[in-house]
Design a protein around this motif. Structure first.
Motif, PDB file in Angstrom:
ATOM      1  N   TYR A   9       0.802  -1.213   0.000  1.00 59.54           N
ATOM      2  CA  TYR A   9       0.000   0.000   0.000  1.00 59.54           C
ATOM      3  C   TYR A   9       0.840   1.271   0.000  1.00 59.54           C
TER       4      TYR A   9
ATOM      5  N   GLN B  80      -8.234   9.000  -4.007  1.00 58.35           N
ATOM      6  CA  GLN B  80      -7.442   7.835  -4.405  1.00 58.35           C
ATOM      7  C   GLN B  80      -7.282   6.813  -3.281  1.00 58.35           C
ATOM      8  N   TYR B  81      -7.771   7.113  -2.096  1.00 60.97           N
ATOM      9  CA  TYR B  81      -7.552   6.268  -0.932  1.00 60.97           C
ATOM     10  C   TYR B  81      -8.856   5.667  -0.451  1.00 60.97           C
ATOM     11  N   ASP B  82      -8.792   4.430   0.016  1.00 63.41           N
ATOM     12  CA  ASP B  82     -10.043   3.772   0.354  1.00 63.41           C
ATOM     13  C   ASP B  82     -10.133   3.279   1.785  1.00 63.41           C
TER      14      ASP B  82
ATOM     15  N   ARG C  85      -3.750   3.191   0.021  1.00 67.25           N
ATOM     16  CA  ARG C  85      -4.122   2.998  -1.372  1.00 67.25           C
ATOM     17  C   ARG C  85      -3.358   1.796  -1.891  1.00 67.25           C
TER      18      ARG C  85
END
Length: 124
Positions: free
Chosen positions: A32, A110-112, A99
């Motif tokens: 990540y 862009q990050y979850d 991410r």
């Protein structure tokens, strides 16, 4: 399932320093890219810094360049944000986010996976 927990926030005087930590569990951080974001009351979430999976690529917001340093220790599953020369305008809740993959970005879209945040207050 990757989970992130921030720590290290607090109250500091202008010109002081803090080191934030972002500890991961549930998966290895090796896969990540990680970003640090902050949100002050009444303001939008802002990308502060980000780092690639192996740590070879970093990015910083213009507002923190030269003052903040992002690093990671994948063996400890932890990412750090060293904050020096803090200013009152750095006051915010700081979040780390992950991410999957190698691309780094300062865009929160862009990050979850996100941590719960840690409060940083810079005041005399």
């Amino acid at each position: 399932q990757l989970q992130l927990v921030e720590s290290g926030g607090g109250l500091v005087q202008p010109g002081g320093s803090l080191r934030l930590s972002c500890a991961a569990s549930g998966s290895t951080l090796d896969y990540y890219a990680i970003g640090w974001f902050r949100q002050a009351p009444g303001k939008e979430r802002e990308g502060v810094s980000c780092i690639s999976r192996a740590g070879g690529v970093t990015k910083y917001a213009d507002s923190v360049k030269g003052r903040f340093t992002i690093s990671r220790d994948n063996a400890k599953n932890t990412v750090y944000l060293q904050m020096n020369s803090l200013k009152p305008e750095d006051t915010a809740v700081y979040y780390c986010a992950s991410r999957y993959g190698s691309t780094v970005s300062l865009s929160s879209l862009q990050y979850d996976t996100w941590g719960q945040g840690t409060q940083v207050t810079v005041s005399s």
